[in-house]
Design an enzyme around this catalytic site. Structure first.
Site, PDB file in Angstrom:
ATOM      1  N   TYR A 138      27.409  -1.556  -4.794  1.00 45.22           N
ATOM      2  CA  TYR A 138      26.194  -1.030  -4.155  1.00 45.22           C
ATOM      3  C   TYR A 138      25.105  -2.100  -4.101  1.00 45.22           C
ATOM      4  O   TYR A 138      24.504  -2.354  -3.046  1.00 45.22           O
ATOM      5  CB  TYR A 138      25.699   0.198  -4.931  1.00 45.22           C
ATOM      6  N   ARG A 205      13.595   2.916 -17.165  1.00 44.48           N
ATOM      7  CA  ARG A 205      13.547   2.841 -15.710  1.00 44.48           C
ATOM      8  C   ARG A 205      12.088   2.957 -15.267  1.00 44.48           C
ATOM      9  O   ARG A 205      11.231   3.455 -16.023  1.00 44.48           O
ATOM     10  CB  ARG A 205      14.354   3.994 -15.076  1.00 44.48           C
ATOM     11  N   GLY A 265      28.272  -0.262 -17.765  1.00 42.48           N
ATOM     12  CA  GLY A 265      27.634  -0.746 -16.531  1.00 42.48           C
ATOM     13  C   GLY A 265      26.196  -0.306 -16.364  1.00 42.48           C
ATOM     14  O   GLY A 265      25.512  -0.807 -15.473  1.00 42.48           O
TER      15      GLY A 265
HETATM   16  N1  LIG Z   1      16.424   7.378  -4.612  1.00 39.61           N
HETATM   17  C1  LIG Z   1      16.213   6.205  -5.213  1.00 39.61           C
HETATM   18  O1  LIG Z   1      15.773   6.147  -6.366  1.00 39.61           O
HETATM   19  C2  LIG Z   1      16.488   4.908  -4.488  1.00 39.61           C
HETATM   20  C3  LIG Z   1      16.270   3.719  -5.176  1.00 39.61           C
HETATM   21  C4  LIG Z   1      16.502   2.513  -4.526  1.00 39.61           C
HETATM   22  C5  LIG Z   1      16.906   2.496  -3.207  1.00 39.61           C
HETATM   23  N2  LIG Z   1      17.125   3.682  -2.561  1.00 39.61           N
HETATM   24  C6  LIG Z   1      17.556   3.608  -1.165  1.00 39.61           C
HETATM   25  O2  LIG Z   1      16.742   4.484  -0.393  1.00 39.61           O
HETATM   26  C7  LIG Z   1      17.489   4.956   0.724  1.00 39.61           C
HETATM   27  C8  LIG Z   1      17.405   6.473   0.801  1.00 39.61           C
HETATM   28  O3  LIG Z   1      17.987   7.011  -0.384  1.00 39.61           O
HETATM   29  P1  LIG Z   1      17.772   8.529  -0.849  1.00 39.61           P
HETATM   30  O4  LIG Z   1      17.475   8.493  -2.291  1.00 39.61           O
HETATM   31  O5  LIG Z   1      16.844   9.217   0.078  1.00 39.61           O
HETATM   32  O6  LIG Z   1      19.262   9.081  -0.716  1.00 39.61           O
HETATM   33  P2  LIG Z   1      19.856  10.244   0.211  1.00 39.61           P
HETATM   34  O7  LIG Z   1      21.329  10.299  -0.081  1.00 39.61           O
HETATM   35  O8  LIG Z   1      19.075  11.483   0.058  1.00 39.61           O
HETATM   36  O9  LIG Z   1      19.617   9.662   1.669  1.00 39.61           O
HETATM   37  C9  LIG Z   1      20.554   8.862   2.366  1.00 39.61           C
HETATM   38  C10 LIG Z   1      20.796   9.513   3.721  1.00 39.61           C
HETATM   39  O10 LIG Z   1      21.703   8.675   4.458  1.00 39.61           O
HETATM   40  C11 LIG Z   1      22.653   9.514   5.101  1.00 39.61           C
HETATM   41  N3  LIG Z   1      23.862   8.722   5.296  1.00 39.61           N
HETATM   42  C12 LIG Z   1      24.755   8.305   4.368  1.00 39.61           C
HETATM   43  N4  LIG Z   1      25.741   7.604   4.957  1.00 39.61           N
HETATM   44  C13 LIG Z   1      25.463   7.577   6.288  1.00 39.61           C
HETATM   45  C14 LIG Z   1      26.108   7.003   7.427  1.00 39.61           C
HETATM   46  N5  LIG Z   1      27.250   6.300   7.310  1.00 39.61           N
HETATM   47  N6  LIG Z   1      25.546   7.185   8.647  1.00 39.61           N
HETATM   48  C15 LIG Z   1      24.390   7.904   8.789  1.00 39.61           C
HETATM   49  N7  LIG Z   1      23.739   8.457   7.753  1.00 39.61           N
HETATM   50  C16 LIG Z   1      24.264   8.287   6.513  1.00 39.61           C
HETATM   51  C17 LIG Z   1      22.853  10.691   4.160  1.00 39.61           C
HETATM   52  O11 LIG Z   1      23.340  11.858   4.814  1.00 39.61           O
HETATM   53  C18 LIG Z   1      21.436  10.901   3.617  1.00 39.61           C
HETATM   54  O12 LIG Z   1      20.711  11.837   4.397  1.00 39.61           O
HETATM   55  C19 LIG Z   1      18.906   4.408   0.561  1.00 39.61           C
HETATM   56  O13 LIG Z   1      19.021   3.245   1.345  1.00 39.61           O
HETATM   57  C20 LIG Z   1      18.974   4.073  -0.918  1.00 39.61           C
HETATM   58  O14 LIG Z   1      19.925   3.061  -1.170  1.00 39.61           O
HETATM   59  C21 LIG Z   1      16.926   4.884  -3.161  1.00 39.61           C
END
Ligand SMILES: NC(=O)c1ccc[n+]([C@@H]2O[C@H](COP(=O)([O-])OP(=O)(O)OC[C@H]3O[C@@H](n4cnc5c(N)ncnc54)[C@H](O)[C@@H]3O)[C@@H](O)[C@H]2O)c1
Length: 307
Positions: A138, A205, A265
């Protein structure tokens, strides 16, 4: 301005859509609904995979000035179990979104990275120019996305800003997410289920409230912070054990977790230094952890009552 949000049905993406609409922008979303839920009928939400080459034509038809790219496979654990599926969404999907943005004549892409890219850093809070030490597929896929975004700026002049998020929490988060510990504790403590803390509870965190995070995105859609990586977090480390106490207090539940062996991990400590974000975007986190947890617990309580 016309803005396309990928991952628009997700936890952070859905709040970003709400914020951009409130700011008066024209918003469209793309999401495959693999983990997200369609929550806002005010936008045109395309159910599509970000890695699908057909995306470019739809993006071109909408003609966004800015693309906020949040869609991702978000679980570190899933990425370890199936690194190819992770790379398909997070690396190929990002390349596809950048290419679609370029072909549509977009001005800028705001790319969502994660503090996981820093691995075990030398200093805490981690500055945004720290060495990248991805320790999971990831994290490696997020580094790849950052490199691709930089390459598209250099090769094609497509501007970008990288937002490197700490552990985001708040209403609409589901317990399965990358940093779902707040929602896991909240859900369990409101329903009287046992809670579990791994190791001695001293792992830390940096918890940042989702409405503060979408404020950083809204600011990054402008011309500031061109080509920069910006950390989005509070700089404050909270231990797992203290987090449990805070959620228990907000939920009015007993503060009595089970302890389990540490998980392989898991990174021992994390907090990010957001001073560059303050200098370039005028951003700072405004929500205290106690206030944010109170909002999160209130939302979870009403969601459970409505379920
Ligand atoms: N939540 C956290 O603490 C956190 C921390 C660091 C980074 N992020 C990043 O923030 C972003 C949003 O994360 P989140 O926490 O809202 O998670 P989330 O899972 O709620 O949102 C991700 C969205 O992407 C969609 N998705 C997944 N695969 C897909 C694909 N192949 N095509 C189209 N849509 C797809 C999912 O349906 C979901 O709605 C991500 O890029 C994540 O890596 C989140």
């Amino acid at each position: 301005m016309r803005v396309l949000v990928t991952g628009a049905a997700g936890f952070i993406g859905s709040h970003l859509v709400d914020r951009l609409l409130a700011d008066g922008h024209e918003v469209a979303g793309v999401d495959d609904l693999s983990t997200g839920h369609h929550r806002n009928d005010a936008i045109d939400l395309w159910r599509a995979d970000v890695a699908d080459p057909a995306l470019a034509d739809r993006v071109a038809a909408f003609g966004p000035e800015v693309v906020c790219h949040l869609a991702a496979q978000v679980s570190v654990r899933v990425s370890v179990g199936d690194p190819l599926a992770d790379a398909r969404t997070n690396v190929l999907g990002t390349a596809n979104v950048l290419e679609a943005a370029r072909r549509a004549g977009a001005r800028k892409v705001v790319f969502t990275s994660s503090c996981a890219v820093y691995g075990v850093p030398d200093t805490l809070p981690v500055p945004p120019d720290a060495e990248l030490r991805p320790a999971s597929p990831y994290a490696a896929s997020k580094v790849a996305g950052e490199v691709y975004a930089g390459m598209y700026s250099a090769l094609h002049g497509l501007d970008h800003t990288i937002l490197t998020l700490a552990n985001v929490y708040g209403p609409r988060q589901t317990p399965e997410g990358e940093a779902g510990v707040v929602s896991i504790f909240t859900d369990a403590l409101l329903t009287g289920k046992p809670t579990r803390v791994y190791g001695d509870g001293g792992q830390t965190r940096d918890y940042v409230y989702v409405l503060d995070v979408v404020d950083a995105f809204a600011r990054a859609t402008g011309s500031a912070a061109s080509g920069l990586r910006l950390n989005v977090g509070t700089g404050v480390q909270t231990t797992d054990r203290d987090l449990h106490s805070l959620v228990a207090r907000a939920a009015g539940a007993p503060d009595d977790p089970e302890f389990a062996p540490p998980r392989l991990g898991d990174l021992p400590a994390m907090a990010v230094d957001a001073s560059r974000t303050r200098e370039t975007l005028g951003w700072r986190p405004r929500t205290t952890l106690a206030d944010g947890l109170a909002e999160t617990v209130a939302w979870a309580r009403s969601a459970q009552a409505g379920a």
